[in-house]
Design a protein around this motif. Structure first.
Motif, PDB file in Angstrom:
ATOM      1  N   THR A 279      10.871  -6.740  10.207  1.00 18.17           N
ATOM      2  CA  THR A 279      12.090  -6.465   9.455  1.00 18.17           C
ATOM      3  C   THR A 279      13.043  -5.631  10.283  1.00 18.17           C
ATOM      4  OG1 THR A 279      11.155  -4.480   8.475  1.00 18.17           O
ATOM      5  CG2 THR A 279      10.868  -6.518   7.257  1.00 18.17           C
TER       6      THR A 279
ATOM      7  N   LYS B 130      17.598  -6.522   6.808  1.00 15.04           N
ATOM      8  CA  LYS B 130      17.009  -7.795   6.440  1.00 15.04           C
ATOM      9  C   LYS B 130      15.596  -7.596   5.897  1.00 15.04           C
ATOM     10  CE  LYS B 130      20.279 -10.624   7.954  1.00 15.04           C
ATOM     11  NZ  LYS B 130      21.030 -11.543   7.080  1.00 15.04           N
ATOM     12  N   THR B 131      15.261  -8.367   4.883  1.00 12.14           N
ATOM     13  CA  THR B 131      13.886  -8.442   4.400  1.00 12.14           C
ATOM     14  C   THR B 131      13.328  -9.797   4.806  1.00 12.14           C
ATOM     15  OG1 THR B 131      14.315  -7.004   2.505  1.00 12.14           O
ATOM     16  CG2 THR B 131      12.419  -8.464   2.353  1.00 12.14           C
ATOM     17  N   ILE B 132      12.129  -9.806   5.354  1.00  8.44           N
ATOM     18  CA  ILE B 132      11.474 -11.051   5.720  1.00  8.44           C
ATOM     19  C   ILE B 132      10.554 -11.458   4.574  1.00  8.44           C
ATOM     20  CG2 ILE B 132      10.166 -12.283   7.477  1.00  8.44           C
ATOM     21  CD1 ILE B 132      12.699 -10.938   8.539  1.00  8.44           C
ATOM     22  N   VAL B 133      10.762 -12.647   4.047  1.00 11.45           N
ATOM     23  CA  VAL B 133       9.955 -13.153   2.945  1.00 11.45           C
ATOM     24  C   VAL B 133       9.130 -14.331   3.448  1.00 11.45           C
ATOM     25  CG1 VAL B 133       9.991 -14.100   0.603  1.00 11.45           C
ATOM     26  CG2 VAL B 133      11.761 -12.483   1.318  1.00 11.45           C
TER      27      VAL B 133
ATOM     28  N   THR C  44       6.494  -9.885   1.042  1.00  8.37           N
ATOM     29  CA  THR C  44       7.207  -9.142   2.084  1.00  8.37           C
ATOM     30  C   THR C  44       6.273  -8.040   2.585  1.00  8.37           C
ATOM     31  OG1 THR C  44       8.126  -7.405   0.665  1.00  8.37           O
ATOM     32  CG2 THR C  44       9.308  -9.519   0.733  1.00  8.37           C
TER      33      THR C  44
ATOM     34  N   PHE D  80      13.919 -10.967  -4.945  1.00  9.20           N
ATOM     35  CA  PHE D  80      13.882 -10.196  -3.703  1.00  9.20           C
ATOM     36  C   PHE D  80      15.307  -9.901  -3.245  1.00  9.20           C
ATOM     37  CE2 PHE D  80      13.458 -14.650  -2.317  1.00  9.20           C
ATOM     38  CZ  PHE D  80      14.473 -14.747  -1.377  1.00  9.20           C
ATOM     39  N   PRO D  81      15.471  -8.972  -2.278  1.00  4.69           N
ATOM     40  CA  PRO D  81      16.813  -8.480  -1.927  1.00  4.69           C
ATOM     41  C   PRO D  81      17.729  -9.560  -1.358  1.00  4.69           C
ATOM     42  CG  PRO D  81      15.105  -7.011  -1.103  1.00  4.69           C
ATOM     43  CD  PRO D  81      14.408  -8.245  -1.587  1.00  4.69           C
TER      44      PRO D  81
ATOM     45  N   SER E 243      20.495 -11.330   1.248  1.00  7.94           N
ATOM     46  CA  SER E 243      20.587 -11.454   2.708  1.00  7.94           C
ATOM     47  C   SER E 243      19.215 -11.343   3.375  1.00  7.94           C
ATOM     48  CB  SER E 243      21.530 -10.372   3.281  1.00  7.94           C
ATOM     49  OG  SER E 243      22.814 -10.496   2.726  1.00  7.94           O
ATOM     50  N   SER E 244      18.232 -12.029   2.801  1.00  4.13           N
ATOM     51  CA  SER E 244      16.881 -12.010   3.355  1.00  4.13           C
ATOM     52  C   SER E 244      16.643 -13.225   4.243  1.00  4.13           C
ATOM     53  CB  SER E 244      15.843 -11.989   2.226  1.00  4.13           C
ATOM     54  OG  SER E 244      15.922 -10.797   1.475  1.00  4.13           O
TER      55      SER E 244
ATOM     56  N   HIS F 210      20.870 -16.245   1.735  1.00  6.99           N
ATOM     57  CA  HIS F 210      19.656 -16.087   2.524  1.00  6.99           C
ATOM     58  C   HIS F 210      19.616 -17.115   3.663  1.00  6.99           C
ATOM     59  CE1 HIS F 210      18.364 -13.509  -0.715  1.00  6.99           C
ATOM     60  NE2 HIS F 210      18.441 -14.505  -1.590  1.00  6.99           N
TER      61      HIS F 210
END
Length: 223
Positions: free
Chosen positions: A5, A9-12, A57, A98-99, A101-102, A174
């Motif tokens: 991450t 950014k959050t990586i899903v 995540t 989830f957040p 802009s992931s 996203h």
């Protein structure tokens, strides 16, 4: 779950797996003094197949994103998870939880890869090929089927072969990153499937009605 991450950014990571109704440990302790054969004798390859779709995540599983259902028939679980089911889950259960802009990491399974305007092939009839072509170009009259397919090949662009999932993700802010084929080691959720199946194997009652609650329980034990 370990994730790569950055500050914004959050990586899903998402994936699906399956578990058999009779899934159990392969070895266990037995009483050798009883004078009779003991142990686990349930055939692990029999019984209903349960399909699990989830995402996570670095903070754990995405809340409310678990999809667990029993396959309708036997066979490869990939045949049971179709594009319609996956796309509905993606939009209804995953994206709202989830957040913004992931980055969403997934493989190229067929259910992840339906194209919005899939180009026709030689197996389609002429009318279908012409209909696809006429959405963007003028089709001369009297062309043979092989000539129509050549015309399709010349006019395929990224715009008319976009994946439905990529477009849905983009519309919601996203980005999708697709793993190369046969590189599941880059998706850490695979390690969680091993934990989940290990938990179920040690507590399985082999009753179909108990499977879904037990799978939910296993998911809840993974932080």
């Amino acid at each position: 779950m370990k994730a790569l991450t950055s500050s914004d950014k959050t990586i899903v990571y998402l994936d699906e797996t399956w578990i058999n109704q009779n899934h159990t440990v392969s070895k266990c302790w037995v009483d050798s003094t009883s004078g009779k054969a003991e142990g686990v004798w349930v055939p692990t390859g029999k019984g209903g197949c349960w399909i699990i779709l989830h995402a996570g995540t670095k903070n754990g599983f995405v809340p409310e994103a678990a999809l667990i259902f029993q396959a309708k028939n036997v066979g490869d679980y990939h045949d049971q998870m179709n594009a319609e089911t996956f796309e509905k889950w993606f939009q209804v259960q995953l994206l709202p939880n989830f957040p913004p802009s992931s980055v969403i990491v997934m493989d190229n399974a067929s259910c992840h890869s339906r194209k919005k305007h899939k180009p026709p092939t030689g197996s389609n009839n002429k009318a279908t090929i012409i209909e696809w072509l006429e959405k963007g170009i003028t089709v001369p009259e009297g062309l043979l089927k092989v000539e129509l397919i050549e015309l399709v090949t010349r006019h395929i662009t990224a715009a008319n072969t976009n994946y439905v999932i990529n477009k849905t993700a983009s519309e919601n802010g996203h980005r999708v990153v697709r793993l190369p084929p046969y590189h599941c080691q880059y998706n850490p959720i695979e390690l969680l499937w091993a934990q989940l199946k290990g938990y179920v194997s040690k507590r399985n009652t082999f009753r179909n009605a108990d499977m879904k609650p037990l799978i939910h329980e296993a998911i809840g034990k993974i932080t």
